[in-house]
Design a protein around this motif. Structure first.
Motif, PDB file in Angstrom:
ATOM      1  N   SER A 239      30.036  43.326  39.841  1.00 26.00           N
ATOM      2  CA  SER A 239      30.703  42.436  39.212  1.00 26.00           C
ATOM      3  C   SER A 239      29.881  42.356  37.866  1.00 26.00           C
ATOM      4  N   LEU A 240      30.579  41.599  36.876  1.00 24.90           N
ATOM      5  CA  LEU A 240      30.038  41.036  35.588  1.00 24.90           C
ATOM      6  C   LEU A 240      30.313  39.768  35.268  1.00 24.90           C
ATOM      7  N   ARG A 241      29.097  39.188  35.039  1.00 25.50           N
ATOM      8  CA  ARG A 241      29.219  37.738  34.745  1.00 25.50           C
ATOM      9  C   ARG A 241      28.935  37.300  33.241  1.00 25.50           C
ATOM     10  N   VAL A 242      29.980  36.800  32.762  1.00 24.66           N
ATOM     11  CA  VAL A 242      29.930  36.356  30.974  1.00 24.66           C
ATOM     12  C   VAL A 242      29.363  34.943  30.990  1.00 24.66           C
ATOM     13  N   THR A 243      28.468  34.675  30.389  1.00 29.12           N
ATOM     14  CA  THR A 243      28.122  33.158  30.387  1.00 29.12           C
ATOM     15  C   THR A 243      28.076  32.810  28.817  1.00 29.12           C
ATOM     16  N   ASN A 244      28.634  31.755  28.457  1.00 23.82           N
ATOM     17  CA  ASN A 244      28.480  31.159  27.098  1.00 23.82           C
ATOM     18  C   ASN A 244      27.384  30.033  26.988  1.00 23.82           C
ATOM     19  N   GLY A 245      26.495  30.480  26.659  1.00 26.05           N
ATOM     20  CA  GLY A 245      25.166  29.540  26.385  1.00 26.05           C
ATOM     21  C   GLY A 245      25.088  28.850  24.941  1.00 26.05           C
ATOM     22  N   THR A 246      26.119  28.827  24.179  1.00 22.11           N
ATOM     23  CA  THR A 246      26.242  28.148  23.073  1.00 22.11           C
ATOM     24  C   THR A 246      26.744  26.758  23.220  1.00 22.11           C
ATOM     25  N   ASP A 247      26.917  26.045  22.171  1.00 22.60           N
ATOM     26  CA  ASP A 247      27.284  24.583  22.370  1.00 22.60           C
ATOM     27  C   ASP A 247      28.717  24.475  22.007  1.00 22.60           C
ATOM     28  N   LYS A 248      29.539  25.488  21.950  1.00 25.05           N
ATOM     29  CA  LYS A 248      30.925  25.334  21.651  1.00 25.05           C
ATOM     30  C   LYS A 248      31.699  26.242  22.603  1.00 25.05           C
ATOM     31  N   THR A 249      32.836  25.907  22.534  1.00 25.52           N
ATOM     32  CA  THR A 249      33.865  26.644  23.206  1.00 25.52           C
ATOM     33  C   THR A 249      34.292  28.028  22.329  1.00 25.52           C
ATOM     34  N   LEU A 250      34.322  29.096  23.226  1.00 25.10           N
ATOM     35  CA  LEU A 250      34.633  30.363  22.584  1.00 25.10           C
ATOM     36  C   LEU A 250      35.994  30.515  22.915  1.00 25.10           C
ATOM     37  N   ILE A 298      38.414  36.809  28.724  1.00 20.88           N
ATOM     38  CA  ILE A 298      38.397  35.298  29.425  1.00 20.88           C
ATOM     39  C   ILE A 298      38.896  34.316  28.209  1.00 20.88           C
ATOM     40  N   SER A 299      39.631  33.588  28.337  1.00 18.33           N
ATOM     41  CA  SER A 299      40.305  32.772  27.454  1.00 18.33           C
ATOM     42  C   SER A 299      40.969  31.392  27.789  1.00 18.33           C
ATOM     43  N   PRO A 300      39.934  30.195  27.495  1.00 18.16           N
ATOM     44  CA  PRO A 300      38.811  30.312  26.600  1.00 18.16           C
ATOM     45  C   PRO A 300      37.716  30.348  27.580  1.00 18.16           C
ATOM     46  N   LEU A 301      36.279  30.138  27.166  1.00 16.91           N
ATOM     47  CA  LEU A 301      35.206  29.904  27.725  1.00 16.91           C
ATOM     48  C   LEU A 301      34.506  28.715  27.304  1.00 16.91           C
ATOM     49  N   LYS A 302      34.192  27.725  27.955  1.00 14.53           N
ATOM     50  CA  LYS A 302      33.619  26.553  27.386  1.00 14.53           C
ATOM     51  C   LYS A 302      32.193  26.765  27.142  1.00 14.53           C
ATOM     52  N   ALA A 305      29.386  27.332  30.258  1.00 17.63           N
ATOM     53  CA  ALA A 305      30.427  27.842  31.508  1.00 17.63           C
ATOM     54  C   ALA A 305      30.014  29.606  31.448  1.00 17.63           C
ATOM     55  N   HIS A 306      30.515  29.849  32.556  1.00 21.11           N
ATOM     56  CA  HIS A 306      30.402  31.038  32.960  1.00 21.11           C
ATOM     57  C   HIS A 306      31.953  31.576  33.597  1.00 21.11           C
ATOM     58  N   ALA A 307      31.911  33.090  33.719  1.00 18.58           N
ATOM     59  CA  ALA A 307      33.023  33.491  34.257  1.00 18.58           C
ATOM     60  C   ALA A 307      33.020  34.900  34.798  1.00 18.58           C
ATOM     61  N   ASP A 308      33.570  35.318  35.684  1.00 14.60           N
ATOM     62  CA  ASP A 308      32.985  36.658  36.604  1.00 14.60           C
ATOM     63  C   ASP A 308      34.312  37.548  36.427  1.00 14.60           C
ATOM     64  N   VAL A 309      33.946  39.122  36.519  1.00 18.00           N
ATOM     65  CA  VAL A 309      35.053  40.044  36.420  1.00 18.00           C
ATOM     66  C   VAL A 309      34.595  41.087  37.517  1.00 18.00           C
ATOM     67  N   LYS A 310      35.497  41.166  38.367  1.00 11.56           N
ATOM     68  CA  LYS A 310      35.467  42.289  39.471  1.00 11.56           C
ATOM     69  C   LYS A 310      35.370  43.667  38.863  1.00 11.56           C
ATOM     70  N   ALA A 391      36.643  32.841  45.367  1.00 12.27           N
ATOM     71  CA  ALA A 391      36.066  31.482  45.233  1.00 12.27           C
ATOM     72  C   ALA A 391      34.883  31.742  44.122  1.00 12.27           C
ATOM     73  N   ASN A 392      34.415  33.018  43.983  1.00 11.08           N
ATOM     74  CA  ASN A 392      33.479  33.471  43.024  1.00 11.08           C
ATOM     75  C   ASN A 392      33.656  33.385  41.701  1.00 11.08           C
ATOM     76  N   THR A 393      35.220  33.268  41.320  1.00  8.85           N
ATOM     77  CA  THR A 393      35.690  33.505  39.787  1.00  8.85           C
ATOM     78  C   THR A 393      35.977  31.820  39.353  1.00  8.85           C
ATOM     79  N   ALA A 394      35.395  31.589  38.249  1.00 17.91           N
ATOM     80  CA  ALA A 394      35.548  30.262  37.844  1.00 17.91           C
ATOM     81  C   ALA A 394      36.848  29.998  37.508  1.00 17.91           C
ATOM     82  N   ASP A 395      37.225  28.703  37.647  1.00 23.04           N
ATOM     83  CA  ASP A 395      38.504  28.292  37.227  1.00 23.04           C
ATOM     84  C   ASP A 395      38.723  28.085  35.847  1.00 23.04           C
ATOM     85  N   SER A 396      39.854  27.789  35.404  1.00 27.50           N
ATOM     86  CA  SER A 396      39.990  27.644  33.780  1.00 27.50           C
ATOM     87  C   SER A 396      39.820  26.507  33.514  1.00 27.50           C
TER      88      SER A 396
END
Length: 441
Positions: A239-250, A298-302, A305-310, A391-396
């Motif tokens: 799996s690949l986890r993408v994390t938005n560590g910024t203070d804005k939505t991407l 991933i659209s959008p990523l707050k 927040a983070h999101a996972d890709v299998k 369950a491991n995939t973040a909801d929108s």
């Protein structure tokens, strides 16, 4: 490439050398003349049009191609001229052999003369008139033969010297001619590069100003569950986890994964043996990841927040044992056209030959030592190779949904460029220039 030539081919090559040389200069002259003619046609215009620059670049490319072809033909010519089978080289060798034979004949004649004179001097006082006459004749004949041998040697030496000079001169001429062809290639390349640059600059100037993508260190892409040992012919889920560590939505984030490997020699690249697919809860069907393409969207990523890709990796069974790297990166593009991305992180692994046994407790592949490790980008979850469930995939609502739609209208391709650059030997790409989809098409 070494080219072997027969004597007949060498003769033809030697004759055609001037033709080869003359074929380059007109091409260069035509390209230059075309540029000059276009300048005259522009009249009072300050700058050439893109169409004129395209024509000039095309002519410069043709001149360069012609120069390269002529240099290749010239290389065959010079190799033939320098060969021991070249006609003048063969003639020089034969002349040297004749001179050597003439020198031997002279030595023999001189020795015979010495013997004849010794025999005459050794005649006793009791020798008859006939014996003295015979000995004197032998001396005279030997002197004549020695003189003839000396003259023959002088003639053979002169012939050999002339033949050697002719062969050497031909070789020098061939090398000089080839040097001119090499210079012509350099000149044509310089002209081509100048024409290409002028065209590229004109096209850039004609395009509207676009924002530049920036390096975003707080956008992290972390792999989980990729084993450090992979067997050829196997299928591996991770799996690949993408994390938005910024203070804005991407608004839209695109992860990228690229597998690069060589066999044990380190020289033979086997990237084509790796086939990657991605899947999400929102889009459960497995989709292929083309080389240099994104692995989902991933659209959008707050913010925060983070999101996972299998991900699923299949390796060809015929792939040889070797060593590999998985390059992982991500980029984003916002609705306001701002964009950016992170550096590619590399995960190294060992590729085992098909049929190899792997213990069940193989460690996960680890990110490269140069990759900054922070709480935001450390691997999350277990090291199992089973795909993540829904369950491991973040909801929108919390982290952004994984879209299965096509590419956004202005995808920056930040990580794709990084992965491609790494595959070609670079280690990172900090900033790339975003191009709109219509201008890239």
């Amino acid at each position: 490439m070494k080219i072997r030539r027969t004597l007949a081919t060498a003769v033809v090559a030697a004759v055609t050398t001037p033709v080869v040389l003359l074929s380059v200069t007109p091409a260069l002259a035509d390209a230059n003349a075309a540029v000059a003619a276009q300048a005259q046609q522009r009249g009072e215009r300050d700058k050439p049009s893109i169409e004129e620059l395209e024509e000039a670049a095309e002519k410069a490319q043709k001149a360069y191609d012609d120069a390269v072809a002529a240099e290749k033909a010239g290389r065959a010519v010079v190799e033939a001229a320098l060969s021991d089978d070249a006609p003048l080289a063969v003639a020089a060798k034969a002349a040297r052999e004749e001179a050597a034979d003439a020198a031997t004949a002279k030595e023999n004649a001189d020795s015979a003369l010495v013997d004849a004179r010794a025999a005459l001097a050794a005649l006793p006082e009791t020798a008859t008139a006939e014996e003295k006459a015979a000995a004197e004749k032998a001396v005279a004949d030997a002197e004549t033969a020695a003189t003839s041998a000396e003259e023959a040697k002088a003639t053979a030496d002169a012939k050999a010297a002339a033949a050697v000079d002719a062969s050497d001169d031909a070789r020098v001429a061939a090398v000089r001619a080839y040097s001119k062809l090499q210079n012509a290639v350099k000149e044509a390349l310089t002209a081509k590069e100048a024409a290409d640059k002028a065209l590229a600059d004109a096209r850039d100037e004609a395009e509207p100003d676009e924002p530049e993508c920036v390096f975003e260190s707080k956008l992290s892409t972390v792999v989980t569950g990729l084993p450090s040992k992979i067997v050829a012919g196997s299928t591996t889920n991770f799996s690949l986890r993408v994390t938005n560590g910024t203070d804005k939505t991407l608004d839209e984030v695109s992860p990228y994964v690229y597998f690069h490997a060589t066999d044990k020699s380190g020289y033979n690249v086997i990237d084509d043996a790796f086939h990657l697919q991605w899947s999400t809860a929102a889009s459960p069907a497995w989709k292929n990841v083309e080389k240099g393409s994104r692995a989902g969207s991933i659209s959008p990523l707050k913010a925060g927040a983070h999101a996972d890709v299998k991900l699923r990796l299949k390796v060809d069974a015929k792939a040889p044992a070797g060593d590999g790297l998985a390059f992982v990166a991500g980029d984003y593009v916002n609705d306001d056209e701002s964009c950016g991305g992170n550096l590619s992180t590399e995960y190294d692994f060992e590729l085992l030959a098909a049929g190899s046994s792997v213990p069940g407790d193989v460690d996960d592949a680890k990110p490269g030592k140069t990759t900054p490790q922070t709480p935001d980008n450390k691997p999350q979850g277990s090291t199992s190779t089973t795909p993540l469930d829904s369950a491991n995939t973040a909801d929108s609502a919390a982290t952004g949904s994984l879209a299965s739609t096509g590419s956004p209208s202005a995808l920056p391709q930040f990580a794709a460029a990084a992965g491609a650059a790494v595959a070609l030997g670079a280690v990172a790409v900090f900033v790339v220039r975003r191009r709109k989809a219509d201008s890239a098409a």
